[in-house]
Design an enzyme around this catalytic site. Structure first.
Site, PDB file in Angstrom:
ATOM      1  N   LYS A  30       0.847  -1.202   0.000  1.00  0.00           N
ATOM      2  CA  LYS A  30       0.000   0.000   0.000  1.00  0.00           C
ATOM      3  C   LYS A  30       0.880   1.248   0.000  1.00  0.00           C
ATOM      4  O   LYS A  30       1.659   1.484   0.916  1.00  0.00           O
ATOM      5  CB  LYS A  30      -0.914   0.021   1.223  1.00  0.00           C
ATOM      6  CG  LYS A  30      -1.896   1.200   1.187  1.00  0.00           C
ATOM      7  CD  LYS A  30      -2.833   1.196   2.376  1.00  0.00           C
ATOM      8  CE  LYS A  30      -2.335   1.997   3.542  1.00  0.00           C
ATOM      9  NZ  LYS A  30      -2.210   3.434   3.289  1.00  0.00           N
ATOM     10  N   ASP A  59      -3.042   4.446  -2.356  1.00  0.00           N
ATOM     11  CA  ASP A  59      -4.032   4.943  -1.385  1.00  0.00           C
ATOM     12  C   ASP A  59      -3.971   6.472  -1.339  1.00  0.00           C
ATOM     13  O   ASP A  59      -3.414   7.060  -0.419  1.00  0.00           O
ATOM     14  CB  ASP A  59      -3.690   4.320  -0.017  1.00  0.00           C
ATOM     15  CG  ASP A  59      -4.633   4.752   1.092  1.00  0.00           C
ATOM     16  OD1 ASP A  59      -5.741   5.244   0.794  1.00  0.00           O
ATOM     17  OD2 ASP A  59      -4.251   4.592   2.271  1.00  0.00           O
ATOM     18  N   LYS A  61      -6.857   8.410  -1.978  1.00  0.00           N
ATOM     19  CA  LYS A  61      -8.187   8.907  -1.568  1.00  0.00           C
ATOM     20  C   LYS A  61      -8.598  10.170  -2.334  1.00  0.00           C
ATOM     21  O   LYS A  61      -8.731  11.258  -1.770  1.00  0.00           O
ATOM     22  CB  LYS A  61      -8.197   9.213  -0.069  1.00  0.00           C
ATOM     23  CG  LYS A  61      -7.790   8.048   0.821  1.00  0.00           C
ATOM     24  CD  LYS A  61      -7.876   8.405   2.289  1.00  0.00           C
ATOM     25  CE  LYS A  61      -7.435   7.278   3.187  1.00  0.00           C
ATOM     26  NZ  LYS A  61      -5.972   7.046   3.196  1.00  0.00           N
ATOM     27  N   ASP A  64     -12.445  15.381  -5.464  1.00  0.00           N
ATOM     28  CA  ASP A  64     -12.421  16.634  -6.234  1.00  0.00           C
ATOM     29  C   ASP A  64     -13.681  16.648  -7.095  1.00  0.00           C
ATOM     30  O   ASP A  64     -14.564  15.806  -6.910  1.00  0.00           O
ATOM     31  CB  ASP A  64     -11.132  16.681  -7.093  1.00  0.00           C
ATOM     32  CG  ASP A  64     -10.676  18.125  -7.331  1.00  0.00           C
ATOM     33  OD1 ASP A  64     -11.508  18.937  -7.761  1.00  0.00           O
ATOM     34  OD2 ASP A  64      -9.492  18.424  -7.091  1.00  0.00           O
ATOM     35  N   THR A 118     -10.975   5.027   9.557  1.00  0.00           N
ATOM     36  CA  THR A 118     -10.929   4.235  10.801  1.00  0.00           C
ATOM     37  C   THR A 118     -10.402   5.028  11.992  1.00  0.00           C
ATOM     38  O   THR A 118     -10.440   4.560  13.120  1.00  0.00           O
ATOM     39  CB  THR A 118     -10.071   2.964  10.595  1.00  0.00           C
ATOM     40  OG1 THR A 118      -8.937   3.317   9.804  1.00  0.00           O
ATOM     41  CG2 THR A 118     -10.831   1.885   9.897  1.00  0.00           C
ATOM     42  N   ARG A 208       1.872   0.056  10.958  1.00  0.00           N
ATOM     43  CA  ARG A 208       2.818   0.121  12.079  1.00  0.00           C
ATOM     44  C   ARG A 208       3.156  -1.216  12.743  1.00  0.00           C
ATOM     45  O   ARG A 208       4.335  -1.449  13.041  1.00  0.00           O
ATOM     46  CB  ARG A 208       2.324   1.160  13.105  1.00  0.00           C
ATOM     47  CG  ARG A 208       2.547   2.582  12.609  1.00  0.00           C
ATOM     48  CD  ARG A 208       1.729   3.608  13.371  1.00  0.00           C
ATOM     49  NE  ARG A 208       0.318   3.553  12.991  1.00  0.00           N
ATOM     50  CZ  ARG A 208      -0.591   4.432  13.390  1.00  0.00           C
ATOM     51  NH1 ARG A 208      -0.230   5.431  14.180  1.00  0.00           N
ATOM     52  NH2 ARG A 208      -1.838   4.323  13.001  1.00  0.00           N
TER      53      ARG A 208
HETATM   54  O1  C5P Z   1      -0.164   1.883  10.871  1.00  0.00           O
HETATM   55  P1  C5P Z   1      -1.574   1.458  10.577  1.00  0.00           P
HETATM   56  O2  C5P Z   1      -1.729  -0.055  10.552  1.00  0.00           O
HETATM   57  O3  C5P Z   1      -2.582   2.134  11.464  1.00  0.00           O
HETATM   58  O4  C5P Z   1      -1.791   1.965   9.074  1.00  0.00           O
HETATM   59  C1  C5P Z   1      -3.030   2.030   8.458  1.00  0.00           C
HETATM   60  C2  C5P Z   1      -2.841   2.559   7.077  1.00  0.00           C
HETATM   61  O5  C5P Z   1      -4.114   2.606   6.442  1.00  0.00           O
HETATM   62  C3  C5P Z   1      -2.289   3.994   7.002  1.00  0.00           C
HETATM   63  O6  C5P Z   1      -1.472   4.048   5.844  1.00  0.00           O
HETATM   64  C4  C5P Z   1      -3.507   4.859   6.815  1.00  0.00           C
HETATM   65  O7  C5P Z   1      -3.241   6.025   6.082  1.00  0.00           O
HETATM   66  C5  C5P Z   1      -4.421   3.938   6.015  1.00  0.00           C
HETATM   67  N1  C5P Z   1      -5.860   4.185   6.136  1.00  0.00           N
HETATM   68  C6  C5P Z   1      -6.524   4.203   7.338  1.00  0.00           C
HETATM   69  N2  C5P Z   1      -7.883   4.408   7.383  1.00  0.00           N
HETATM   70  C7  C5P Z   1      -8.573   4.554   6.248  1.00  0.00           C
HETATM   71  C8  C5P Z   1      -7.905   4.534   5.015  1.00  0.00           C
HETATM   72  C9  C5P Z   1      -6.540   4.331   4.991  1.00  0.00           C
HETATM   73  O8  C5P Z   1      -5.910   4.011   8.369  1.00  0.00           O
HETATM   74  N3  C5P Z   1      -9.892   4.666   6.285  1.00  0.00           N
END
Ligand code: C5P
Length: 230
Positions: A30, A59, A61, A64, A118, A208
């Protein structure tokens, strides 16, 4: 389920080293704001050089006016990535315009719409959308389904209900996965792999917990092992 690894490290060098360590595994990469804004197209090329079979989810998003989104979608299709996303709140005209524009591409990327980030809790979500997360996520999902998108980005907690109001084949990609109960960080609605599997999640996204682990490859192996047992 197909694991999607978020490449959110502070430099291209670190992200590419992470990708290199995962090159023998069947995982999606991603590429988010941080990496794409900093490293652009070359980064996508770099990932493909490491493993031409890596599936790439861009990703960014998009949000526009419809024509600008469709122009961007076309540029994304030309990059050769396998999946990208737009914000569902851009609306049904934007969705339709994007899908129409991509229809001439023989193998177009999958298109997902972001329902509720999320990182939102219920209170902060309602301040923006004036509806509950569940209600709005289902409404956005239906709109995405009706306009020919392939799926949505949502939390694990909405995945099953979204499939119930759309189709079991409508994809759900869910960030906020903490495979073994790791620190949630800024995520408010986190879930384990077991719950993700139960809720029919197609793509669990893990950032993470993998890239902050001292051995990301062994962490990915553990995750894939659990996933294959579910
Ligand atoms: O580090 P972590 O597991 O929280 O990463 C989640 C990834 O998913 C990040 O790159 C974040 O930008 C992305 N993301 C998110 N929630 C969304 C869409 C994308 O956390 N609704």
């Amino acid at each position: 389920m197909e694991l999607c690894v978020a490449l959110d490290l502070p430099s291209a060098k670190e992200n590419l080293a992470l990708a290199e360590s995962l090159k023998d595994h069947d995982v999606w990469m991603k590429v988010g704001f941080r990496a794409y804004i900093r490293d652009g197209k070359d980064f996508i090329v770099g990932l493909k050089l490491i493993n031409p079979d890596f599936k790439i989810f861009l990703d960014l998003k998009l949000y526009d006016i419809p024509n600008t989104m469709a122009d961007a979608a076309e540029e994304i299709a030309k990059l050769g990535v396998n999946m990208f996303n737009i914000h569902a709140s851009a609306g049904s005209v934007a969705m339709k315009t994007v899908m129409d524009r991509l229809s001439s591409y023989e193998s177009r990327p999958l298109v997902l719409a972001v329902t509720a980030l999320t990182s939102f809790d219920e209170e902060n979500f309602q301040m923006v959308y004036e509806k509950s997360i569940n209600e709005k996520a289902e409404q956005f999902a239906k709109m995405s389904y009706e306009n020919g998108l392939d799926g949505v980005v949502c939390s694990t907690f909405e995945s099953r209900a979204i499939k119930n109001v759309t189709s079991n084949n409508f994809l759900t990609l869910c960030p906020g996965i903490r495979p073994f109960g790791e620190d949630a960080g800024d995520q408010k609605r986190v879930a384990t792999l077991e719950l993700a599997a139960k809720e029919g999640v197609n793509f669990p996204v893990v950032g993470r917990p993998i890239y902050k682990d001292e051995n990301p490859e062994s962490k990915v192996k553990e995750i894939l092992k659990v996933m294959s047992s579910l």
